[in-house]
Design a protein around this motif. Structure first.
Motif, PDB file in Angstrom:
ATOM      1  N   THR A 100      54.695  85.777  28.780  1.00 28.95           N
ATOM      2  CA  THR A 100      55.119  85.249  30.072  1.00 28.95           C
ATOM      3  C   THR A 100      54.344  85.770  31.272  1.00 28.95           C
ATOM      4  OG1 THR A 100      56.826  86.913  30.060  1.00 28.95           O
ATOM      5  CG2 THR A 100      57.478  84.689  29.415  1.00 28.95           C
ATOM      6  N   THR A 101      53.620  86.878  31.144  1.00 32.26           N
ATOM      7  CA  THR A 101      52.957  87.353  32.361  1.00 32.26           C
ATOM      8  C   THR A 101      51.499  86.926  32.386  1.00 32.26           C
ATOM      9  OG1 THR A 101      52.567  89.470  31.296  1.00 32.26           O
ATOM     10  CG2 THR A 101      54.430  89.339  32.782  1.00 32.26           C
ATOM     11  N   GLY A 102      51.017  86.666  33.595  1.00 37.51           N
ATOM     12  CA  GLY A 102      49.629  86.256  33.766  1.00 37.51           C
ATOM     13  C   GLY A 102      49.038  86.915  34.990  1.00 37.51           C
ATOM     14  N   THR A 103      47.809  86.566  35.292  1.00 35.92           N
ATOM     15  CA  THR A 103      47.143  87.108  36.479  1.00 35.92           C
ATOM     16  C   THR A 103      46.530  85.924  37.225  1.00 35.92           C
ATOM     17  OG1 THR A 103      46.567  89.041  35.160  1.00 35.92           O
ATOM     18  CG2 THR A 103      45.438  88.807  37.258  1.00 35.92           C
ATOM     19  N   PRO A 104      46.775  85.816  38.525  1.00 34.38           N
ATOM     20  CA  PRO A 104      46.244  84.652  39.235  1.00 34.38           C
ATOM     21  C   PRO A 104      44.725  84.750  39.442  1.00 34.38           C
ATOM     22  CG  PRO A 104      47.375  86.108  40.758  1.00 34.38           C
ATOM     23  CD  PRO A 104      47.545  86.710  39.397  1.00 34.38           C
ATOM     24  N   ARG A 105      44.092  83.590  39.549  1.00 33.54           N
ATOM     25  CA  ARG A 105      42.639  83.513  39.758  1.00 33.54           C
ATOM     26  C   ARG A 105      42.390  82.578  40.933  1.00 33.54           C
ATOM     27  NH1 ARG A 105      43.226  82.944  34.230  1.00 33.54           N
ATOM     28  NH2 ARG A 105      43.679  80.721  34.422  1.00 33.54           N
ATOM     29  N   VAL A 106      41.413  82.942  41.744  1.00 34.28           N
ATOM     30  CA  VAL A 106      41.033  82.048  42.840  1.00 34.28           C
ATOM     31  C   VAL A 106      40.129  80.965  42.256  1.00 34.28           C
ATOM     32  CG1 VAL A 106      39.799  81.882  45.038  1.00 34.28           C
ATOM     33  CG2 VAL A 106      41.173  83.923  44.527  1.00 34.28           C
ATOM     34  N   VAL A 107      40.544  79.707  42.400  1.00 34.15           N
ATOM     35  CA  VAL A 107      39.710  78.585  41.947  1.00 34.15           C
ATOM     36  C   VAL A 107      39.452  77.707  43.170  1.00 34.15           C
ATOM     37  CG1 VAL A 107      39.552  76.587  40.412  1.00 34.15           C
ATOM     38  CG2 VAL A 107      40.806  78.627  39.665  1.00 34.15           C
ATOM     39  N   ASP A 108      38.172  77.637  43.549  1.00 37.46           N
ATOM     40  CA  ASP A 108      37.837  76.834  44.733  1.00 37.46           C
ATOM     41  C   ASP A 108      38.327  75.408  44.544  1.00 37.46           C
ATOM     42  OD1 ASP A 108      36.703  78.964  45.938  1.00 37.46           O
ATOM     43  OD2 ASP A 108      34.661  78.519  45.273  1.00 37.46           O
ATOM     44  N   GLY A 109      38.829  74.837  45.587  1.00 29.82           N
ATOM     45  CA  GLY A 109      39.291  73.454  45.507  1.00 29.82           C
ATOM     46  C   GLY A 109      40.741  73.336  45.082  1.00 29.82           C
TER      47      GLY A 109
END
Ligand SMILES: C[S@@+](CC[C@H](N)C(=O)[O-])C[C@H]1O[C@@H](n2cnc3c(N)ncnc32)[C@H](O)[C@@H]1O
Length: 522
Positions: free
Chosen positions: A3-12
């Motif tokens: 259930t746990t994740g890590t956010p990522r910056v994705v352009d757009g």
């Protein structure tokens, strides 16, 4: 499903996400409006069931779907999330690291991998900022113990520090131990450049994402404590550091006692209160002259040593202006229980581990003769000359309003008093602050009060007991008459020696100016 994740910056995808969350009114006030006070209150206490019942009952409206998914840890369908986040959709949210979908069908379940919460910030000038802040899901949402590198959301301590931070314009600010980046976001509202550090790469990933979502630029640096910061670089340092005192049998700091979980967010890996001491004694190195550090911390109360002496010794070593406010004191058992319960680790009440871990904490405190642990705020300032401010006090009452402006005003009042000797003070025309009221207590039928109290509405909400002369002096401080003339008039009225009255009143007037009940004209 993990259930746990890590956010990522994705352009757009980041800007459309921000737009979709705003479009859905994913704001604290609207969420409370949807849930009502009972369910919203329960959610604040990390009880999700009442909120879940209301949000599920609200159907597929976007706000209800987002509340279920991100705040309650509930599964929603792909179709529901696609509709709730137009321009991003389930696939976009998955690419951003926010959710995990069980499949590609409209009815397939989607679960949050992170907590996403709205934060509303009201600046001292009345403007507001609205951010969406990701952090790791809490125990209430996952129903499991936290992972060791858990990244905290905006909690009580975060808010305490944010509300106490002086929001004056700053050139460069350091947020040490940024976690999800919340202090750094606040700092960016009044700083030209914000450096945010953490020893946790995951925390920095959350902070990077949250800053991108807020449209804020942060200088993110990986490293321990003050290591990533250059000498004399900062006008402001804020830190809610990992100050929790954790038993470490060998004092090396390598690992906590057997059975105790290591949580990076709360445990700085040092013995006792060494981490807070080290931060207090070293932070002056990275402050520019006049720069301020605002920290939270725990400190031990050891047998035979008042806490003011112990923390005072750190301040001596630091050589900084210092004001320390102790807000809470727990005895060793209360302290151990608090942190045993935090995090939902294996040492729950029924487990055999509870007694062992509890015992380890008590042994650790006993080894250093610790009778209690204090929690509080430290305001430190690198003086331009020699340090002149030293104040350690206990203030356990509620603080209902943000304190930052008040703390800044007290620092300014301290400096003003330092530059005004008694003659200068006597020549000053003071005014009573607008938030001060006078309370008189009289015996029934009496014409003179037996007790006069001056009450401060803002700041710490201090109450000062005033004698007849001080009450008379404060009452006459309308900005027209000099303090010296008021004292002379009072001496005549009360038929007492003017010099003695002046000597009695001036220290009290200084205290009132220092705490903001009386204001200087310049
Ligand atoms: C209590 S959290 C504070 C998070 C956030 N600043 C706030 O106010 O909510 C402490 C943070 O310090 C970080 N940390 C732990 N040990 C550290 C160290 N040695 N140096 C720098 N940061 C550290 C943790 O990873 C965590 O993000």
């Amino acid at each position: 499903m993990v259930t746990t994740g890590t956010p990522r910056v994705v352009d757009g995808l980041v800007r459309p996400l921000d737009a979709a969350l705003r479009e859905a009114s994913f704001r604290p006030a609207d969420i409370e409006g949807l849930l009502g006070p009972v369910a919203a209150g329960a959610l604040d206490r990390e009880q999700t069931l009442p909120a879940l019942r209301v949000a599920r009952g609200a159907g597929p409206e976007p706000l209800a779907v987002l509340v279920r998914l991100f705040l309650c840890g509930d599964d929603v369908t792909r179709a529901e999330l696609d509709a709730a986040l137009p321009g991003v959709g389930t696939d976009g949210a998955q690419r951003l690291g926010l959710v995990r979908a069980a499949g590609g069908g409209r009815g397939d379940q989607v679960r949050a991998g992170v907590d996403l919460s709205p934060v509303t910030y009201e600046a001292p000038d009345g403007t507001t900022a609205e951010w969406f802040v990701t952090s790791d899901l809490g125990e209430a949402a996952t129903n499991a113990a936290l992972r060791p590198d858990h990244v905290l959301g905006v909690g009580g301590a975060s808010t305490t520090l944010a509300r106490a931070t002086i929001r004056a314009p700053r050139r460069r600010t350091l947020d040490l131990g940024t976690g999800c980046g919340i202090q750094a976001l606040y700092a960016a509202t009044h700083s030209d450049h914000v450096v945010a550090t953490d020893v946790s790469e995951r925390a920095l990933a959350f902070a990077r994402f949250n800053a991108a979502l807020a449209g804020v630029e942060l200088d993110l640096r990986h490293g321990s404590m003050l290591e990533p910061a250059h000498d004399g670089d900062f006008d402001l340092v804020v830190s809610n550091p990992p100050f929790v005192i954790t038993p470490r049998p060998d004092r090396s700091g390598a690992a906590p006692a057997a059975g105790l979980p290591l949580y990076e967010y709360r445990d700085g890996g040092r013995s006792g209160d060494d981490l807070v001491r080290d931060l207090v004694t070293d932070v002056g190195r990275v402050l520019a002259p006049g720069g301020v550090a605002q920290l939270l911390g725990n400190w031990e109360h050891r047998r035979g040593e008042p806490w003011q002496d112990r923390v005072g010794a750190w301040l001596d070593e630091a050589g900084l202006d210092a004001w320390v406010v102790q807000r809470e004191v727990l005895d060793p058992a209360e302290y151990a229980e608090t942190w045993l319960r935090d995090g939902g680790a294996t040492v729950d009440r029924d487990a055999a581990g509870w007694d062992a871990a509890y015992g380890a904490w008590l042994d650790d405190f006993a080894a250093r003769d610790v009778e209690a642990v204090g929690f509080g705020m430290l305001l430190l300032r690198r003086p331009t000359g020699t340090a002149s401010l030293r104040r350690l006090e206990e203030w356990t009452g509620p603080l209902r309003r943000p304190l930052g402006d008040h703390l800044g005003a007290v620092l300014a009042a301290h400096d003003w008093l330092e530059s005004h000797d008694d003659d200068a003070l006597l020549a000053e025309r003071l005014t009573v602050a607008g938030d001060v009221s006078e309370e008189r207590h009289l015996r029934p039928g009496a014409s003179d009060p037996t007790v006069v109290l001056l009450r401060q509405g803002g700041g710490f909400g201090r109450t000062v007991r005033a004698g007849t002369a001080l009450a008379g002096l404060v009452g006459a401080c309308d900005g027209e008459l000099e303090v010296g003339r008021i004292v002379a008039a009072l001496a005549a009225l009360l038929d007492v020696d003017a010099a003695s009255l002046r000597d009695e009143l001036l220290p009290q007037v200084r205290d009132l100016v220092r705490d903001g009940l009386l204001l200087a004209s310049d």
